[in-house]
Design a protein around this motif. Structure first.
Motif, short mmCIF file in Angstrom:
data_model
loop_
_atom_site.label_atom_id
_atom_site.label_comp_id
_atom_site.label_asym_id
_atom_site.label_seq_id
_atom_site.Cartn_x
_atom_site.Cartn_y
_atom_site.Cartn_z
N PHE A 1 46.11 -23.27 18.95
CA PHE A 1 46.09 -24.22 20.07
C PHE A 1 45.02 -23.83 21.08
O PHE A 1 44.58 -22.67 21.12
CB PHE A 1 47.46 -24.24 20.76
N ASN A 2 44.63 -24.80 21.91
CA ASN A 2 43.73 -24.50 23.03
C ASN A 2 44.55 -23.75 24.08
O ASN A 2 45.44 -24.34 24.70
CB ASN A 2 43.18 -25.81 23.58
N PRO A 3 44.28 -22.46 24.28
CA PRO A 3 45.16 -21.68 25.16
C PRO A 3 45.09 -22.08 26.64
O PRO A 3 45.97 -21.71 27.42
CB PRO A 3 44.65 -20.23 24.97
N THR A 4 44.07 -22.86 26.99
CA THR A 4 43.94 -23.24 28.40
C THR A 4 44.64 -24.57 28.71
O THR A 4 44.76 -24.95 29.87
CB THR A 4 42.45 -23.36 28.80
N PHE B 1 54.24 -25.54 20.32
CA PHE B 1 53.74 -26.81 20.86
C PHE B 1 52.53 -26.55 21.75
O PHE B 1 52.47 -25.54 22.46
CB PHE B 1 54.82 -27.50 21.70
N GLY B 2 51.58 -27.46 21.71
CA GLY B 2 50.38 -27.32 22.55
C GLY B 2 49.36 -28.37 22.16
O GLY B 2 49.71 -29.43 21.63
N TYR B 3 48.09 -28.03 22.39
CA TYR B 3 47.01 -28.97 22.07
C TYR B 3 46.04 -28.30 21.11
O TYR B 3 45.63 -27.16 21.34
CB TYR B 3 46.31 -29.42 23.35
N ARG B 4 45.69 -29.00 20.05
CA ARG B 4 44.82 -28.46 18.99
C ARG B 4 43.49 -27.97 19.55
O ARG B 4 42.96 -28.53 20.51
CB ARG B 4 44.59 -29.52 17.92
N ILE B 5 42.98 -26.92 18.91
CA ILE B 5 41.65 -26.43 19.30
C ILE B 5 40.61 -26.92 18.31
O ILE B 5 39.42 -26.99 18.62
CB ILE B 5 41.63 -24.90 19.45
#
Ligand SMILES: Cc1cc2nc3c(=O)[nH]c(=O)nc-3n(C[C@H](O)[C@H](O)[C@H](O)COP(=O)(O)O)c2cc1C
Length: 209
Positions: free
Chosen positions: A10-13, A187-191
């Motif tokens: 995931f995009n850690p930011t 859960f998060g946003y794909r990098i």
């Protein structure tokens, strides 16, 4: 369903808003369960140190653990709580469902018959696995709702249950008398863009009779 994929990193930011994450948890909470027993608990691991502690025993979440916005350990009720004669079952029927005593007695009898004769859930391990199967419904709903919100996820079964349970119990995050780990979800946003979907054809996996 095409948007959802098993996101490895995931995009850690990029963090999921509290509002969106609550919707994901609600999708789990409102999921169906056999006899309405809700045999689950969603442990949200936001403590970075704790994520690192379990990481050596989570081979399937090596990149997800440090980068996910939210990481959920889905707990399932212990086998002895799932038995038709347990206090947990009684309390759910009597206090939560507000069933009168005669209805509680009849439903417990039906549950006992189902467990013994229909599904042959003969020991605590079989009963725990039954609770886990239901917890996976919550897992599926959480991931699908996340996808509708444009949020990526990854289901995780790649971990050593014994080791991770020991760590969480030592931290006071898991009461092993009443719960075990069913599965996990990041859960998060794909990098990065996902790989194309690989699936068998609909005519192979479905049949109308
Ligand atoms: C119960 C379950 C456990 C899984 N465990 C892992 C895991 O530990 N680590 C991982 O990267 N992917 C895991 N996956 C993801 C699958 O490998 C993935 O869903 C499958 O290969 C299909 O790919 P897609 O979901 O991207 O379409 C798991 C999936 C399920 C349903």
């Amino acid at each position: 369903m095409n948007f959802r994929h098993a996101c490895k990193e995931f995009n850690p930011t990029q963090k999921i808003s509290d509002e969106d994450f609550k919707i994901i948890l609600e999708a789990g909470r409102l999921s169906p369960s056999s006899f309405g027993m809700e045999p689950w608990k969603f442990l949200v691991l936001q403590n970075v140190d704790l994520r690192e502690k379990i990481r050596p025993f989570c081979w399937g979440a090596q990149k997800q653990l440090p980068t996910a916005s939210h990481f959920v350990v889905l707990l399932a009720r212990a086998g002895k709580d799932m038995r038709s004669d347990s206090e947990y079952i009684r309390e759910t029927m009597a206090e939560l469902h507000k069933s009168p005593p005669e209805v509680v007695a009849a439903r417990r009898e039906k549950l006992e018959d189902f467990q013994k004769n229909d599904f042959k859930l003969q020991d605590e391990r079989a009963l725990f696995d039954w609770a886990c199967r239901q917890t996976y419904i919550a897992l599926g709903n959480m991931m699908t709702v996340a996808a509708f919100l444009g949020i990526d996820s990854c289901p995780v079964e790649g971990f050593n249950r014994e080791r991770v349970e020991e760590i969480l119990a030592a931290e006071g995050a898991l009461d092993r008398k009443h719960f075990g780990i069913a599965c996990m979800a990041a859960f998060g946003y794909r990098i990065a863009a996902p790989k194309p979907k690989l699936r068998r054809g609909l005519e192979e996996v479905s049949q109308i009779i």
